[in-house]
Design an enzyme around this catalytic site. Sequence first.
Site, PDB file in Angstrom:
ATOM      1  CD1 TRP A  99      11.076 -24.329 -80.448  1.00 35.69           C
ATOM      2  CD2 TRP A  99      11.504 -22.623 -79.053  1.00 35.69           C
ATOM      3  NE1 TRP A  99      12.323 -24.536 -79.903  1.00 35.69           N
ATOM      4  CE2 TRP A  99      12.616 -23.498 -79.046  1.00 35.69           C
ATOM      5  CE3 TRP A  99      11.556 -21.479 -78.245  1.00 35.69           C
ATOM      6  CZ2 TRP A  99      13.748 -23.269 -78.271  1.00 35.69           C
ATOM      7  CZ3 TRP A  99      12.674 -21.238 -77.484  1.00 35.69           C
ATOM      8  CH2 TRP A  99      13.749 -22.134 -77.495  1.00 35.69           C
ATOM      9  CG  ASP A 250       7.733  -3.758 -78.157  1.00 43.65           C
ATOM     10  OD1 ASP A 250       7.776  -3.449 -79.366  1.00 43.65           O
ATOM     11  OD2 ASP A 250       8.161  -4.836 -77.705  1.00 43.65           O
TER      12      ASP A 250
END
Length: 299
Positions: A99, A250
């Site tokens: 979202w 990452d």
Amino acid sequence: MRIVCIGECMIELSGSGEDLWRSGFAGDTFNTAWYARALMTGGTVDYVTTVGSDPLSERMLAFMASGGIGTDHITRHPSRVPGMYLITLKDGERSFTYWRDSSAARCLADDPDAVAAAVGGADLVYLSGITLGVLTSDRRAALLEVLKGRNVAFDPNLRPRLWPDTETMCAAIMDAAHVSRIALPSYEDEADFFGDADEMATLQRYADAGATEIVVKNGGGTMLVLADGDITTVDPGPKVQPVDTTGAGDSFNGAYFSARMAGLGPVEAAKAAHQMAARVITHRGALMPMDLIRQETAA
């Protein structure tokens, strides 16, 4: 030494039981900042993004500061809020539901002068394909213009859902590659979207774009490292059974940067970075606690 990471930090929801979800903060370039900060023995790590003026944005900034990550160059948006994502796991592999359409981070390059001030004096500036993907085309161009001539590290981190089409994504990735000295692509993604036949093809494409230090990650397999004009094949060692692969790449990047800042060469830094990623995938969520990172690395 000063590292500046540019991108989007989001609210992360991860499963902690039947119909229970644990919240946290994460995002690819922020995750990298977190691991770099945990592993660096000196220097600073700053984060550049835009957040809202809401309570969750306040909590996000406090979380960053608690980890020793600089927030002085994070800007505020009066109406937008942080994006959010939910992690679903199956056999240690993750999938995401996002979202983020109204994410404040989409405005991080609205003021190029502020970005220039944020990266001024940095020894290393890091961004990713996700950093580019959340921006409009004109803001991407403005950001890359600011970064020209700086010591830029770039992870393409190809995420097609952020882009209108594959062609736009690939073109933007290569635009960023042309302003980057260090490239950290993942072969599997590059093969899917650029059609690279093998790891060497990936390495060569980023070298042709101008990168002089390249690590082609390979999902726990053999890596290729380009440094000082030489190409080295790096065997990362035994594979690890993953619990959760979120944040693996990452953490690799953060460990790689911290090792390079500490004076290790690219090959040794890639080995150390892989060891960090191997630890991360045995834990749930994108971020291991900093004290645990330091403890396991010292062991």
